[in-house]
Design a protein around this motif. Structure first.
Motif, mmCIF file in Angstrom:
data_model
loop_
_atom_site.group_PDB
_atom_site.id
_atom_site.type_symbol
_atom_site.label_atom_id
_atom_site.label_comp_id
_atom_site.label_asym_id
_atom_site.label_seq_id
_atom_site.Cartn_x
_atom_site.Cartn_y
_atom_site.Cartn_z
ATOM 1 N N ILE A 107 0.819 -1.213 0.000
ATOM 2 C CA ILE A 107 0.000 0.000 0.000
ATOM 3 C C ILE A 107 0.853 1.263 0.000
ATOM 4 N N ALA A 108 2.058 1.189 0.596
ATOM 5 C CA ALA A 108 2.965 2.332 0.644
ATOM 6 C C ALA A 108 3.869 2.411 -0.583
ATOM 7 N N GLY A 109 3.816 1.395 -1.464
ATOM 8 C CA GLY A 109 4.660 1.391 -2.655
ATOM 9 C C GLY A 109 6.054 0.829 -2.416
ATOM 10 N N LYS A 110 6.357 0.533 -1.145
ATOM 11 C CA LYS A 110 7.674 -0.007 -0.773
ATOM 12 C C LYS A 110 7.501 -0.861 0.477
ATOM 13 N N ALA A 111 8.471 -1.724 0.718
ATOM 14 C CA ALA A 111 8.415 -2.584 1.897
ATOM 15 C C ALA A 111 8.635 -1.765 3.156
ATOM 16 N N GLY A 112 7.921 -2.122 4.201
ATOM 17 C CA GLY A 112 8.126 -1.519 5.511
ATOM 18 C C GLY A 112 8.756 -2.532 6.444
ATOM 19 N N ALA A 113 8.922 -2.163 7.683
ATOM 20 C CA ALA A 113 9.570 -3.034 8.662
ATOM 21 C C ALA A 113 8.846 -4.372 8.792
ATOM 22 N N ASP A 114 7.536 -4.341 8.861
ATOM 23 C CA ASP A 114 6.750 -5.572 9.009
ATOM 24 C C ASP A 114 5.766 -5.762 7.867
ATOM 25 N N THR A 115 5.932 -4.999 6.802
ATOM 26 C CA THR A 115 4.993 -5.073 5.685
ATOM 27 C C THR A 115 5.765 -5.246 4.380
ATOM 28 N N PRO A 116 6.038 -6.493 4.000
ATOM 29 C CA PRO A 116 6.802 -6.730 2.774
ATOM 30 C C PRO A 116 5.982 -6.428 1.526
ATOM 31 N N CYS A 117 6.657 -6.358 0.413
ATOM 32 C CA CYS A 117 5.972 -6.269 -0.880
ATOM 33 C C CYS A 117 5.422 -7.662 -1.192
ATOM 34 N N MET A 118 4.167 -7.719 -1.582
ATOM 35 C CA MET A 118 3.487 -8.987 -1.830
ATOM 36 C C MET A 118 3.242 -9.160 -3.325
ATOM 37 N N ASP A 126 4.349 -2.160 -15.757
ATOM 38 C CA ASP A 126 5.755 -2.472 -15.942
ATOM 39 C C ASP A 126 6.594 -1.523 -15.103
ATOM 40 N N PHE A 127 6.017 -1.079 -13.985
ATOM 41 C CA PHE A 127 6.670 -0.084 -13.168
ATOM 42 C C PHE A 127 6.871 -0.597 -11.745
ATOM 43 N N LEU A 128 7.751 0.070 -11.029
ATOM 44 C CA LEU A 128 8.020 -0.273 -9.642
ATOM 45 C C LEU A 128 7.092 0.482 -8.715
ATOM 46 N N GLY A 129 6.883 -0.059 -7.527
ATOM 47 C CA GLY A 129 6.113 0.626 -6.504
ATOM 48 C C GLY A 129 4.644 0.436 -6.662
#
Length: 129
Positions: A107-118, A126-129
């Motif tokens: 949801i934030a477009g990037k991994a957080g401490a306890d919230t990985p990219c899924m 074809d974009f990041l985030g």
């Protein structure tokens, strides 16, 4: 230092000379460029900054230079945290602390401490985030 330029409709790629005028490269700096129309690769020239937080979610960034994914002080140390986990888990990508990899989301477009990219169920972007 902080530079907030979210929601400004900027287009094009981030130039290699971006932030060239900042002298102290070891001071913490926050650059907020979310929700513009920026494209291309995040330039490796930014690796001269040792403690940068770079917010780029909501753009059309297609690549992060791999040198930036080794900057342990970036993203308030989150890049370093993920770097330390790579040995234990080969699926971890330190770049996700900057922007989620293609085919993944947070949801934030990037991994957080306890919230990985899924993984995305279906992604045509074809974009990041």
């Amino acid at each position: 230092e902080e530079l907030s330029m979210d929601f400004h409709s900027f287009t094009g790629s981030i130039p290699a000379t971006f932030l060239k005028g900042i002298k102290n490269k070891n001071k913490e700096i926050g650059v907020h460029l979310s929700y513009n129309q920026l494209t291309g690769t995040i330039p490796k020239d930014l690796k001269t900054f040792t403690m940068m937080t770079l917010d780029l979610e909501g753009n059309k960034i297609s690549k992060i230079d791999s040198d930036l994914c080794k900057m342990s002080g970036w993203m308030r140390g989150k890049v370093g945290d993920l770097l330390n986990q790579v040995d234990d888990d080969s699926t971890i990508n330190p770049c996700d602390a900057i922007l989620c990899s293609k085919g993944t989301f947070n949801i934030a477009g990037k991994a957080g401490a306890d919230t990985p990219c899924m993984p995305c169920n279906e992604s045509e972007d074809d974009f990041l985030g």
